[in-house]
Scaffold this motif. Sequence first.
Motif, PDB file in Angstrom:
ATOM      1  N   PRO A 173      57.465  80.324  46.521  1.00  0.00           N
ATOM      2  CA  PRO A 173      56.534  79.179  46.434  1.00  0.00           C
ATOM      3  C   PRO A 173      55.258  79.488  45.651  1.00  0.00           C
ATOM      4  O   PRO A 173      54.725  78.606  44.972  1.00  0.00           O
ATOM      5  CB  PRO A 173      56.230  78.869  47.909  1.00  0.00           C
ATOM      6  N   SER A 174      54.772  80.722  45.718  1.00  0.00           N
ATOM      7  CA  SER A 174      53.542  81.076  45.005  1.00  0.00           C
ATOM      8  C   SER A 174      53.722  81.082  43.486  1.00  0.00           C
ATOM      9  O   SER A 174      52.726  81.076  42.745  1.00  0.00           O
ATOM     10  CB  SER A 174      53.047  82.458  45.459  1.00  0.00           C
ATOM     11  N   HIS A 175      54.965  81.088  43.012  1.00  0.00           N
ATOM     12  CA  HIS A 175      55.218  81.092  41.567  1.00  0.00           C
ATOM     13  C   HIS A 175      54.933  79.730  40.938  1.00  0.00           C
ATOM     14  O   HIS A 175      54.774  79.631  39.723  1.00  0.00           O
ATOM     15  CB  HIS A 175      56.676  81.477  41.282  1.00  0.00           C
ATOM     16  N   LEU A 176      54.876  78.697  41.759  1.00  0.00           N
ATOM     17  CA  LEU A 176      54.668  77.326  41.265  1.00  0.00           C
ATOM     18  C   LEU A 176      53.214  76.932  41.473  1.00  0.00           C
ATOM     19  O   LEU A 176      52.702  76.969  42.603  1.00  0.00           O
ATOM     20  CB  LEU A 176      55.591  76.363  42.011  1.00  0.00           C
ATOM     21  N   VAL A 177      52.538  76.539  40.393  1.00  0.00           N
ATOM     22  CA  VAL A 177      51.138  76.133  40.452  1.00  0.00           C
ATOM     23  C   VAL A 177      51.004  74.748  39.828  1.00  0.00           C
ATOM     24  O   VAL A 177      51.197  74.578  38.625  1.00  0.00           O
ATOM     25  CB  VAL A 177      50.229  77.135  39.704  1.00  0.00           C
ATOM     26  N   VAL A 178      50.705  73.748  40.656  1.00  0.00           N
ATOM     27  CA  VAL A 178      50.579  72.382  40.134  1.00  0.00           C
ATOM     28  C   VAL A 178      49.168  71.831  40.304  1.00  0.00           C
ATOM     29  O   VAL A 178      48.817  70.830  39.682  1.00  0.00           O
ATOM     30  CB  VAL A 178      51.588  71.428  40.811  1.00  0.00           C
ATOM     31  N   ASP A 179      48.333  72.453  41.146  1.00  0.00           N
ATOM     32  CA  ASP A 179      46.976  71.969  41.380  1.00  0.00           C
ATOM     33  C   ASP A 179      45.984  72.768  40.551  1.00  0.00           C
ATOM     34  O   ASP A 179      45.047  73.382  41.059  1.00  0.00           O
ATOM     35  CB  ASP A 179      46.630  72.045  42.874  1.00  0.00           C
ATOM     36  N   ASP A 180      46.186  72.753  39.250  1.00  0.00           N
ATOM     37  CA  ASP A 180      45.366  73.551  38.345  1.00  0.00           C
ATOM     38  C   ASP A 180      45.187  72.782  37.048  1.00  0.00           C
ATOM     39  O   ASP A 180      45.889  71.793  36.780  1.00  0.00           O
ATOM     40  CB  ASP A 180      46.051  74.907  38.087  1.00  0.00           C
ATOM     41  N   ILE A 181      44.251  73.246  36.234  1.00  0.00           N
ATOM     42  CA  ILE A 181      44.030  72.590  34.937  1.00  0.00           C
ATOM     43  C   ILE A 181      45.279  72.695  34.081  1.00  0.00           C
ATOM     44  O   ILE A 181      45.631  71.774  33.334  1.00  0.00           O
ATOM     45  CB  ILE A 181      42.831  73.239  34.210  1.00  0.00           C
ATOM     46  N   ARG A 182      45.970  73.829  34.214  1.00  0.00           N
ATOM     47  CA  ARG A 182      47.191  74.046  33.441  1.00  0.00           C
ATOM     48  C   ARG A 182      48.336  74.328  34.410  1.00  0.00           C
ATOM     49  O   ARG A 182      48.646  75.477  34.696  1.00  0.00           O
ATOM     50  CB  ARG A 182      47.018  75.206  32.468  1.00  0.00           C
ATOM     51  N   PRO A 183      48.987  73.290  34.926  1.00  0.00           N
ATOM     52  CA  PRO A 183      50.109  73.504  35.856  1.00  0.00           C
ATOM     53  C   PRO A 183      51.190  74.349  35.195  1.00  0.00           C
ATOM     54  O   PRO A 183      51.515  74.157  34.019  1.00  0.00           O
ATOM     55  CB  PRO A 183      50.609  72.085  36.139  1.00  0.00           C
ATOM     56  N   HIS A 184      51.768  75.279  35.953  1.00  0.00           N
ATOM     57  CA  HIS A 184      52.756  76.164  35.364  1.00  0.00           C
ATOM     58  C   HIS A 184      53.645  76.758  36.439  1.00  0.00           C
ATOM     59  O   HIS A 184      53.378  76.658  37.637  1.00  0.00           O
ATOM     60  CB  HIS A 184      52.068  77.298  34.596  1.00  0.00           C
ATOM     61  N   VAL A 185      54.707  77.379  35.986  1.00  0.00           N
ATOM     62  CA  VAL A 185      55.549  78.193  36.857  1.00  0.00           C
ATOM     63  C   VAL A 185      55.573  79.596  36.261  1.00  0.00           C
ATOM     64  O   VAL A 185      55.724  79.768  35.053  1.00  0.00           O
ATOM     65  CB  VAL A 185      56.976  77.623  36.991  1.00  0.00           C
ATOM     66  N   TRP A 186      55.364  80.581  37.123  1.00  0.00           N
ATOM     67  CA  TRP A 186      55.428  81.965  36.692  1.00  0.00           C
ATOM     68  C   TRP A 186      56.813  82.501  37.012  1.00  0.00           C
ATOM     69  O   TRP A 186      57.295  82.357  38.143  1.00  0.00           O
ATOM     70  CB  TRP A 186      54.370  82.809  37.393  1.00  0.00           C
ATOM     71  N   VAL A 187      57.455  83.087  36.012  1.00  0.00           N
ATOM     72  CA  VAL A 187      58.802  83.618  36.175  1.00  0.00           C
ATOM     73  C   VAL A 187      58.736  85.127  36.025  1.00  0.00           C
ATOM     74  O   VAL A 187      58.450  85.634  34.933  1.00  0.00           O
ATOM     75  CB  VAL A 187      59.770  83.028  35.131  1.00  0.00           C
TER      76      VAL A 187
END
Length: 303
Positions: A173-187
């Motif tokens: 779950p921590s790999h997914l960031v949607v509440d940010d200026i630049r939403p992203h997924v870290w792989v």
Amino acid sequence: MNVDPRWFTEPATPFSEWQRTDAVGGDRRPFAQRSIIQHEAMFERFHRHLVAHRATVATFGEADLESFFNDIGNRCAAGTTTRLRYAKLVDRLCRHLIELGVRTSNPAAAYLRREAWPEDEPVPLFLDPASDIRLQAHVQEPTADTQALRDMAIVALLLGAGVTAAEIRVAHPSHLVVDDIRPHVWVPARGARAERKVTLPGFTLPVLAAWGEHCDAEPADHLFPSSRGGAMSDWTLIEVVRVALTEIGFEAPDMSPRVLRNTFARRLLLDGRSNHDVSVLLGLSSQRTVVRLRGTINAPFIG
């Protein structure tokens, strides 16, 4: 001859040592580091299959090998070389184990003689732009059902970030960031693929944000856990994608997560991104896959 007992108890360790010290390819040259990492991942997959069928690297026979290749074939698009690459790996492994005295036979040899490299690269399958837009709209439809929300979040992430089925299965779950200026997924790095951070397009954010709230309310070790709490199976992911594609009226010989990954990459190419940029976002060191996808842009749609 003293046989390393780890081949019978923890074969991944002596396999890695062999790959890094003595193993060579057809040209008699040592394998590159990236190839070694890929071979280790392939061996782990093969060994998991053997364990599931109560066999070992010392005891597996033709029936075990055939069931493994059938499983590989069911998960691969027609025309790919995955089965042949596994056959070559198992053949090298058997010959090495015979030299060590761990095995007395090589069931992969006959299989390898029957196989041949495809004369042409298979045409990659992808969603045409109209189907891509329909699927983007589909994953934004609101739902109060938890499983439906999960399934749409899975499809949104596959379509919007180009991650592989293996990567999404182990995502945290921590790999997914949607509440940010630049939403992203870290792989994170996995096998031969380098780590990367992929910016998420707008169409993915509503469903991924909703799923993120669910994850906060019910913490788990996986972004998309199975019903039993562990990693989701490949078959579940394939079914999730197949159902979504069917609902938008799309049909193709392959309706797996691979189609969404190809669509993601092709969309970027249509938007003007370079082969290098797209390959990096896919986690690939070679541009071979992207070059094949670029070749479809001016060709008739196949799907």
